[in-house]
Scaffold this motif. Structure first.
Motif, mmCIF file in Angstrom:
data_model
loop_
_atom_site.group_PDB
_atom_site.id
_atom_site.type_symbol
_atom_site.label_atom_id
_atom_site.label_comp_id
_atom_site.label_asym_id
_atom_site.label_seq_id
_atom_site.Cartn_x
_atom_site.Cartn_y
_atom_site.Cartn_z
ATOM 1 N N THR A 86 0.574 4.200 -2.828
ATOM 2 C CA THR A 86 0.241 5.590 -2.489
ATOM 3 C C THR A 86 1.451 6.504 -2.649
ATOM 4 O O THR A 86 1.307 7.660 -3.075
ATOM 5 C CB THR A 86 -0.292 5.675 -1.049
ATOM 6 O OG1 THR A 86 0.666 5.124 -0.136
ATOM 7 C CG2 THR A 86 -1.603 4.896 -0.915
ATOM 8 N N LEU A 99 -9.986 3.950 -6.385
ATOM 9 C CA LEU A 99 -9.980 2.584 -6.918
ATOM 10 C C LEU A 99 -11.085 2.414 -7.956
ATOM 11 O O LEU A 99 -12.269 2.542 -7.645
ATOM 12 C CB LEU A 99 -10.167 1.575 -5.796
ATOM 13 C CG LEU A 99 -8.940 1.283 -4.925
ATOM 14 C CD1 LEU A 99 -9.300 0.307 -3.811
ATOM 15 C CD2 LEU A 99 -7.800 0.717 -5.761
ATOM 16 N N LEU A 134 -6.164 1.561 1.365
ATOM 17 C CA LEU A 134 -6.275 2.322 0.110
ATOM 18 C C LEU A 134 -7.584 3.114 0.048
ATOM 19 O O LEU A 134 -8.073 3.419 -1.042
ATOM 20 C CB LEU A 134 -6.181 1.372 -1.089
ATOM 21 C CG LEU A 134 -4.886 0.562 -1.224
ATOM 22 C CD1 LEU A 134 -4.950 -0.327 -2.468
ATOM 23 C CD2 LEU A 134 -3.664 1.480 -1.296
ATOM 24 N N VAL A 170 -7.436 6.166 -2.114
ATOM 25 C CA VAL A 170 -7.066 5.967 -3.513
ATOM 26 C C VAL A 170 -8.342 5.832 -4.337
ATOM 27 O O VAL A 170 -9.333 5.236 -3.897
ATOM 28 C CB VAL A 170 -6.183 4.707 -3.664
ATOM 29 C CG1 VAL A 170 -5.945 4.363 -5.129
ATOM 30 C CG2 VAL A 170 -4.854 4.904 -2.932
ATOM 31 N N ALA A 230 0.831 -1.204 0.000
ATOM 32 C CA ALA A 230 0.000 0.000 0.000
ATOM 33 C C ALA A 230 0.863 1.251 0.000
ATOM 34 O O ALA A 230 0.550 2.248 -0.682
ATOM 35 C CB ALA A 230 -0.934 -0.011 1.217
#
Length: 510
Positions: free
Chosen positions: A175, A212, A207, A210, A171
Motif C-alpha cells: 500500500t 486486487l 488489502l 487495494v 501489506a
C-alpha cells in the motif's frame, strides 16, 4: 510445507517452514541478525529490454520503507525493486507484486529466475523474454532480514518475524508503494511462492482498499499446524510420481499426470479409510492396502506395514533408492544424490539434494548484489541475502492449542482459506490461480488441489494449474512461459471485467 508438523529428534517442525528451503527450528535460538545503519537511499536507473515484440524501455527503482515497531519507533526496513515501463504515465497500468517464501527467503527466485526483465543464466544475467513487464509494472519485495532489508535496532526484526507481523509488513510495503507512486487505484496482482502463499493469504484482510485483480499462488502453503492423516493422504500421490520417475512401482513409465491421478484416487479412497480406521483396521485389510501402496510408491509391503501404513515423505525419500545409497529430492523428486552424513540438530529435509544448502545458515548472492549495485545504482556495501535460516529460526508461529483466543496477535491462527473466499467477495474482479508441480513433495499437488476445493471459491474465478515441475514451478523455460500465460489470463480477465456493464448486484457468497 502446506500441512502439519513433522518431528525430528523430538523437536516439532512446522512444515509451513520447510518448502522453499529446509527452514528449521533450532534447539536454541541463534543470536539476532546485526542491525544496520539506516535505510538505503532510493536509486533509479534506465534500461532497455529486447522482447519478441521489439525494444521495451523501462526504469528500475530501488526503494526502502521504514517499518515501525510496537513502540512506534523505526525498527526495520523493507525493500522494493520495481520495474516500470518508460514513457507511460497511466495510473491505471496494472502492478504485479511478487515475493518468495521461506520464511527467510528473498524475492530473488521470482525476480531473476521467473519474472524480472533480467534472468539468471549460468553465472550472469540475460534478457528475459518471458517477463510480463510489457503488460504490467513489476515490484519485487524483500522481507525484513532478506535481500538488503535489515533491522535498524537490536531486536528490530522480531515484530515482523511472525505470520501476522510479516503479513502486516508486506501489506504496508504494497500500500505504501502504490500511494507513493500514484497507483492507488491500479489493478494489482499478487504473486506468492511457497510460504509466500501463506503470506499472501494472511495479508488479504489488510488489502481491502487495494484494487486486487488476481492472486497467483505457486506451490502455496495454505494450512498451518497439524493436519493429521490428511498430510499423509495428500503426500502419497507425490510419492507415487517420484517412484515412477525413478523406475519404481507399477506405474513407472507413465506420464506424471496419470500417475498422480491414479494415486490420488487411491489416496482419497481406500488409503484415507484405512488410516481413519486406525487400530480397528483388520490385518487382512492392512495387508491389502500395504500391497496397493507398494505398487504405487515402490517400497516393500513389509516396510509399509511396519510403519502402520503411515509412510511420510522423509521416510520415503530415504527408502526409495536406499539400495543405491541415494536419497531423492523433496523440492524436486526427479533429483537423486548419494545419502549425506546426518547433521546434528537438523531435520533430514536439510539433506535435500534438490536444495544444495550445505552447512551454512545464510545464502548470500554476490551476483545479485553486484547487479543491484552496478546496473541499478543501489548505494550499499551490504550483502544481498537470498536465504537466511537465522530469520527462520526466530519465526514465531501461531500456537495451535487455543488458537484464536490469545490476546497476542502473533498467537492467532489465521484463516487462510477463509481470507481467500472473503477477498473474492470484496473484490468482484479478483481471480485466483493456484499452481503446483507434480514432482513437488514439499507442497504436494494434492494438498493444493484440496485447499482450492475447501476454500469454496467461485469456480469461474479460481483454477488450479498443474505443471511437470518441482517446487519451483518456474525453474525452466516452459515454467516461465506458463507463468507468463497465467499473468496474461488474469490481465485479460480484469480488462474484460472493467469493460463489462456493471450491475448493482452484490457478489455471490458460497
Amino acid at each position: 510445507m502446506a500441512t502439519g508438523r513433522t518431528a525430528c529428534r523430538g523437536v516439532p517442525v512446522n512444515r509451513a517452514a520447510l518448502a522453499l528451503a529446509p527452514l528449521l527450528l533450532a534447539a536454541a535460538p541463534p543470536p539476532a541478525l546485526p542491525a544496520q545503519d539506516g535505510p538505503i537511499a532510493p536509486a533509479t536507473s534506465h534500461h532497455a529490454l529486447a522482447t519478441p515484440a521489439g525494444r521495451l524501455d523501462y526504469d528500475a527503482v530501488f526503494e526502502q520503507q521504514v517499518l515501525s515497531g510496537p513502540d512506534g519507533q523505526p525498527a526495520a526496513t523493507i525493500s522494493t525493486i520495481a520495474y516500470l515501463r518508460s514513457g507511460t504515465a497511466d495510473a491505471a497500468r496494472p502492478v504485479i507484486f511478487a515475493f518468495n517464501g521461506g520464511p527467510g527467503a528473498s524475492s530473488s527466485p521470482l525476480h531473476v529466475e521467473a519474472m524480472g526483465p533480467r534472468r539468471r543464466e549460468g553465472s550472469g544475467l540475460v534478457d528475459n523474454a518471458e517477463t510480463p513487464l510489457d503488460r504490467a509494472d513489476l515490484v519485487f519485495v524483500d522481507p525484513v532480514g532478506t535481500g538488503f532489508s535489515r533491522p535498524l535496532t537490536p531486536g528490530g526484526g522480531a515484530p515482523f518475524w511472525s505470520v501476522a507481523g510479516d503479513a502486516r509488513a508486506m501489506a504496508q510495503a504494497i500500500t505504501g508503494w502504490l500511494a507513493a507512486h500514484g497507483r492507488a487505484h491500479a489493478p494489482v496482482i499478487v504473486v506468492g511462492e511457497s510460504y509466500g502463499g501463506t503470506r499472501a493469504a494472511a495479508m488479504l484482510p489488510l488489502l481491502k482498499d487495494v484494487n486486487l485483480a488476481g492472486l497467483v499462488l505457486l506451490s502455496p502453503a495454505l494450512a498451518i499446524g497439524p493436519q493429521g492423516d490428511s498430510e499423509l493422504v495428500e503426500a502419497l500421490p507425490a510419492m507415487a510420481v517420484a517412484a515412477a520417475a525413478h523406475g519404481k512401482g507399477a506405474l513407472a513409465g507413465l506420464p506424471p499426470a496419470q500417475v498422480e491421478a491414479r494415486a490420488a484416487a487411491f489416496a482419497a479412497g481406500p488409503y484415507a479409510r484405512a488410516l481413519l480406521a486406525g487400530s480397528a483396521l483388520a490385518p487382512a485389510e492392512q495387508a491389502r492396502v500395504a500391497a496397493q501402496m507398494a505398487r504405487l510408491i515402490g517400497l516393500p509391503p513389509a516396510t509399509i506395514r511396519a510403519a502402520r501404513l503411515r509412510v511420510d515423505v522423509e521416510t520415503f525419500r530415504a527408502a526409495l533408492l536406499a539400495g543405491k545409497g541415494e536419497v531423492v529430492g523433496r523440492l524436486d523428486s526427479r533429483v537423486a544424490a548419494p545419502r549425506p552424513a546426518p547433521v546434528a540438530g537438523r531435520p533430514s529435509a536439510a539433506s535435500d539434494p534438490a536444495l544444495g544448502l550445505g552447512a551454512s545458515n545464510v545464502i548470500v548472492s554476490a551476483a545479485l548484489g553486484d547487479y543491484l549495485r552496478r546496473e541499478l545504482g543501489v548505494q550499499t556495501a551490504r550483502d544481498y541475502v537470498s536465504l537466511t535460516l537465522d530469520v527462520n529460526f526466530q519465526w514465531r508461529w501461531p500456537r495451535v492449542e487455543g488458537a484464536g483466543y490469545g490476546e497476542d496477535e502473533a498467537d492467532r491462527l489465521p484463516d487462510l482459506l477463509g481470507n481467500l473466499a472473503q477477498a473474492m467477495a470484496v473484490h468482484p474482479a479478483m481471480q485466483v490461480t493456484l499452481v503446483g508441480g507434480y514432482y513437488d513433495m514439499a507442497v504436494p499437488l494434492m494438498a493444493t488441489r484440496d485447499a482450492l476445493r475447501h476454500a469454496w471459491l467461485p469456480e469461474s474465478r479460481a483454477r488450479l494449474v498443474a505443471l511437470p515441475a518441482g517446487h519451483a514451478v518456474f525453474a525452466d523455460a516452459p515454467g516461465r512461459q506458463a507463468m507468463r500465460a497465467m499473468i496474461d489470463q488474469l490481465l485479460r480477465a480484469n480488462a474484460n471485467h472493467q469493460a463489462s456493464p456493471k450491475t448493482s448486484q452484490p457478489p455471490t457468497r458460497r
